[in-house]
Structure formats: structure tokens, C-alpha cells
Design a protein around this motif. Sequence first.
Motif, mmCIF file in Angstrom:
data_model
loop_
_atom_site.group_PDB
_atom_site.id
_atom_site.type_symbol
_atom_site.label_atom_id
_atom_site.label_comp_id
_atom_site.label_asym_id
_atom_site.label_seq_id
_atom_site.Cartn_x
_atom_site.Cartn_y
_atom_site.Cartn_z
ATOM 1 N N VAL A 157 0.834 -1.210 0.000
ATOM 2 C CA VAL A 157 0.000 0.000 0.000
ATOM 3 C C VAL A 157 0.865 1.254 0.000
ATOM 4 O O VAL A 157 0.605 2.207 -0.754
ATOM 5 N N GLU A 158 1.900 1.278 0.812
ATOM 6 C CA GLU A 158 2.748 2.468 0.892
ATOM 7 C C GLU A 158 3.438 2.762 -0.437
ATOM 8 O O GLU A 158 3.545 3.924 -0.853
ATOM 9 N N LYS A 159 3.904 1.719 -1.125
ATOM 10 C CA LYS A 159 4.580 1.929 -2.399
ATOM 11 C C LYS A 159 3.633 2.511 -3.442
ATOM 12 O O LYS A 159 4.045 3.296 -4.302
ATOM 13 N N TYR A 160 2.373 2.139 -3.382
ATOM 14 C CA TYR A 160 1.393 2.654 -4.337
ATOM 15 C C TYR A 160 0.900 4.042 -3.947
ATOM 16 O O TYR A 160 0.808 4.942 -4.788
ATOM 17 N N ASN A 210 1.473 12.509 1.078
ATOM 18 C CA ASN A 210 1.756 13.581 0.120
ATOM 19 C C ASN A 210 3.073 13.256 -0.557
ATOM 20 O O ASN A 210 4.087 13.033 0.116
ATOM 21 N N LEU A 211 3.083 13.242 -1.874
ATOM 22 C CA LEU A 211 4.289 12.883 -2.605
ATOM 23 C C LEU A 211 5.356 13.971 -2.493
ATOM 24 O O LEU A 211 5.046 15.167 -2.554
ATOM 25 N N THR A 212 6.601 13.554 -2.359
ATOM 26 C CA THR A 212 7.730 14.461 -2.513
ATOM 27 C C THR A 212 8.519 14.125 -3.775
ATOM 28 O O THR A 212 9.444 14.843 -4.131
ATOM 29 N N GLN A 213 8.144 13.035 -4.434
ATOM 30 C CA GLN A 213 8.710 12.646 -5.719
ATOM 31 C C GLN A 213 7.580 12.184 -6.629
ATOM 32 O O GLN A 213 6.550 11.713 -6.138
ATOM 33 N N PRO A 214 7.733 12.285 -7.955
ATOM 34 C CA PRO A 214 6.673 11.811 -8.861
ATOM 35 C C PRO A 214 6.416 10.322 -8.662
ATOM 36 O O PRO A 214 7.320 9.543 -8.348
ATOM 37 N N LEU A 215 5.160 9.922 -8.875
ATOM 38 C CA LEU A 215 4.782 8.517 -8.713
ATOM 39 C C LEU A 215 3.577 8.206 -9.584
ATOM 40 O O LEU A 215 2.522 8.826 -9.434
ATOM 41 N N HIS A 216 3.710 7.262 -10.490
ATOM 42 C CA HIS A 216 2.603 6.777 -11.323
ATOM 43 C C HIS A 216 1.854 7.932 -11.997
ATOM 44 O O HIS A 216 0.623 7.952 -12.043
ATOM 45 N N GLY A 217 2.592 8.905 -12.518
ATOM 46 C CA GLY A 217 1.961 10.023 -13.214
ATOM 47 C C GLY A 217 1.471 11.132 -12.317
ATOM 48 O O GLY A 217 0.944 12.138 -12.810
ATOM 49 N N ARG A 218 1.632 10.969 -11.011
ATOM 50 C CA ARG A 218 1.239 12.007 -10.057
ATOM 51 C C ARG A 218 2.448 12.870 -9.718
ATOM 52 O O ARG A 218 3.560 12.376 -9.565
#
Length: 562
Positions: A157-160, A210-218
Motif C-alpha cells: 500500500v505504501e509503495k502505491y 503527500n508525494l515528494t517525488q513523482p509517482l505513477h503520473g502524479r
Amino acid sequence: MPKKQHRLYDVIVVGSGASGGWACKRLAEAGLRVALLEAGKPQSDKNFTEHKPAFELKYRDMAPEILRKTRPIQSRFACSEYNADWFINDLEEPYTTPPDQPFLWMGRVRITGGRTNVWGRLSLRYSDWDFKAASHDGYGEDWPLGYKDIEPYYDLVEKYVGISGSAEGIDFLPDGQFQPPVPLTCQETLFRERVREKLGRVVMPARVANLTQPLHGRGPCHFCGPCERGCLTHSYFNSAFTTVADALASGNCTLISNAMVYKVLMDPDHNRARGVLYIDRNTRRPEEVYSRVVILCAQAQESVRILLNSATREYPNGLANSSGVLGHYLTAHVRSGGGSGEFPSFALKPAPEGGGPHKPMGVYIARFRNLPNTPPYKKFLRGYGYEGESQTGFHWDTPGFGEAYKKAVLEPRTTIEITGFGEVLPRWENFVELDSHVKDIYGIPVLRIHMSDGENDRAMIQDMGDSAGEMLEAAGAKNIRAYAHPSAPRWALHEAGIARMGSDPKKSVLSQFQQSHDIKNLFVMDASSFASNPCQNPTLTIMALCVRSCDYLMSEFKRNTF
């Protein structure tokens, strides 16, 4: 008579929030045909207003008394003129409480994504110190699972989702799969170091979705601030544009919006669920949908309300309630103790209101009472943590007038405020039931919520205030203000435990896989399944448990159990 939709799905999922989104994604991507019933309307980026100026609103977001006319409860948290249409009308969808037990049931959202549209995003793991708390202090019941059972699902879950945070090496607050943390301010760093040096307590960057790096297009968070109004860059986790979107993209998930689920329908000839009855919010017509499995993910009180309204001759006190436990052991964190103090501004200048960067959250202070290898704390069982942040603003309350006043107002004032979140012990007398005298505008009987502080809660709240003052003083803060208030009316939003899991069907409603002991094709995959409600925020565990339970469900499908 209801208009029947004759298509038979493999699974019906009720609710599209943290757990409902994951259930749909996990099952639909595996090839199962899923019907997602959401009580609210569809969500899309065009509804997000985090960058919209207040002057474009009818009332400039400056008429709270108008909002309170229809949303007197919802307007107390995250609900404003910007997003009021995401929330229920409190007058149309009421609940009741005893006069001496006020309870604020907030965050009641009617839009795809549910509470993940407006949640605080703090994402913390539980440990065996939480899952097996009863074995440590003798109160309540252990969970029927342990940390090793759920650890791989936390990882998944955390990785996603994308959790920013720092590894701290604390056994009772396990590290996770983190993106780089949101940096601390100078004041937060000072607070962290001094509290660790003088009191030995752990202050860390908040672990947030909250992302601090891009992830899956986010895209990464750009610190604009009002996350409760949406996020065009999809930088925070909202199931509407993540798990639900994935489920729909699979081609195996059908979203049925504006579907107020009334009850689970039972097979008249067998002890199994056959679908659900819902009321269309627009037409007010009853509709039925059928499936081989029903999963309730509507939020703790909402899911239990459905089960109570689904009573049958075989289950007169609520569906799947042979134990009599359904609705009991309601918990919700106490959060009415804390404090604030002023710190040096280090040449930081305040930005005009609405200007400058706004971090999603500041610090988290890990629990420091009743820990492994320490003597039990004499005043109460279990423990609490703190959420906190620093803010720099103008010196609005400076005395004087004229030029001297104007100059003094511009002098920055930086404060750190910390708020305790404490574990509430599950007690039978905290419960929900149906109010036979009140229905909502859809004709569905509403809940009556019974919730009050116990002696343990009151002692914990007082300690929250005392310890907050102690830490702020150790950090060198000035003008310290500590507080410890009765928690009523309760409003931490972390309700749990009213369809608890357990190994003994006589004392619980669900198994460790959130499957009804009584009805094998009925699951409840939200926080109502919790056997206890640790002081950490519950959403990460809600999601991890849901994925684990869905994997179990799919293994049962392969065995043709359903």
C-alpha cells in the motif's frame, strides 16, 4: 416495488473511500466483475479549487453562518464554501445522541473518494504492541492477527499510495516504504533536537500521504496548502483518482453513483447475502443489485447502520449479529489535550494571508507512555502521540497605534502547536443503535450514537496537556499555552470497532479477514472491524487490511466457496 437490475456481479463494494477503492482495484484488476456503489456523485479534477481565489466565490468564503444553516456539524471540519457540496446536508441526513453525550460525526462526504478527499493524510503503521495490547496490559481483546501478517500489505500500500517520511528505527512504530520526508522548518528542527536531548522523546517529520517525488503520473506536492479542496497535481492520496480510477480502467468495475445503500439483501432459502437494496439519491427510487459477495466499506458507522437496518427473522438484532456485539465498543481518538508556544523566527518573514508555501503537516511525536521494556505508567493504560506544526504570522495582537503599531504588526510571530491523539479503550457502553423515531430524507432509519469519556480517557487527556507544556518548555518556547479539555463533543473522525474482528464468534462479528462469522459471503472492510483503536491514525491500516482480506477473498473464489 424496486426496479431490479438483473446483472449478477461477482462482488458488490459499498463505498469508494480508503478501503472501498482498494477493494475495487484489487478485485477488478484480478478479473472479478465488481459493482461499486457510492452514495455520492462522481468526483473529477474540475471540482478541485485549491488554487481558486476567494473573491470568485459568492460569499468570498466569509459567511460561515450561511453554511451552518444546512451543515452545522460538517462545517466544523474541512467543509467550507469551496467544497460544501461534497458533504452531506446535516438536516437531511441526521443522527441522534443522548442529551448528555454530544458526538460530532464529521467528514460525512457524499462524493467518489469519500473521506480521502478531505483527510489529514497522516499514515502510520501499527505494531504488535498494538495488535497484542491486551496481552501486555490485560484489557480487552487481542487482534486475531499480528504484525507479520500485515507487514507485506503495508509495504504494498505504501509503495502505491506514496508516503513521505523518515526511518526512525522504533519497534513500536515501524518504519515503512518512504519517499523523502517533507523538510522540517528551523523551529521544528529546534523542537525535535531539544525534546530528544532533554526528554528522550522522538519527534519526526510527519509521515504523510503527500508525494515528494513523482509517482505513477502524479506530481510531487508543491505546498499550496488547502488539500481539503482537492489536488490538481494528484500529489496527495485520494482514491477517486488512484484506486477507483484503476478499477474503472480495468473494464471490470461499474460505478453506480448516488446510491444510498439501505440494507443487505439475503437469500430467502440460504444463509447468504444476495445483493443490496439502495435508494437513488436523485429519483428517491429503491433499486436492487445482486452479487455473489457483498463488501461493506462505507465507513464504520455507515457500514454498521446498513447491517442494523438489514435485520431479518434469523438475525433480529442486526445482520450477522449472532454474537450481539454489533454496534458495541465504539472508539474514536481523544484529541483535546495539547499546547502551543512561540519560537524564534530566524529572520523568516510572514507571508500575506493565503501566500507562501504551506506544508501538508509538520511533526509527529511518537508515543512515550506504556512502551516495551518500561514500567507501566500509573495514571492510565495505552498511550498517545502528537501531531504538530509551526506557523509564522503577523503580530496582530501587538499593542499601540500609528507608525509604531504598523511596524510592530510586521514583526513575525512563529508558534509551534501540538495536539495529542490518544487511544480510547473499547467499552461496551459506547455503542450505536438505530433510532426508531428518526429517518433521513431517503426514508432510512438513522443512528443513535452513545459515546462518553471513561476514567482512562480523562487521565490521558490531562497528561496530554501536561506533557505538551513540558516539551514546549524543554524546547525553549515562550508564552506557552497548554490545555486539557473534556473531549465531548468528540470529533477526531477516527471511529472504529463496532463490528470487531476476533477468533471467537461469540465475542466478535468478523474474522481476521473481515469476513462475517455468520454469513460467509459478507465482508466489512473498514475500521469497524478493528479490535482496538491504537493512537496512530487508522487509514493506512484500513487499506492494508482491505488488500489482505481481498487476497483471501480471491483465494476463496478459486475454491468456489461462493
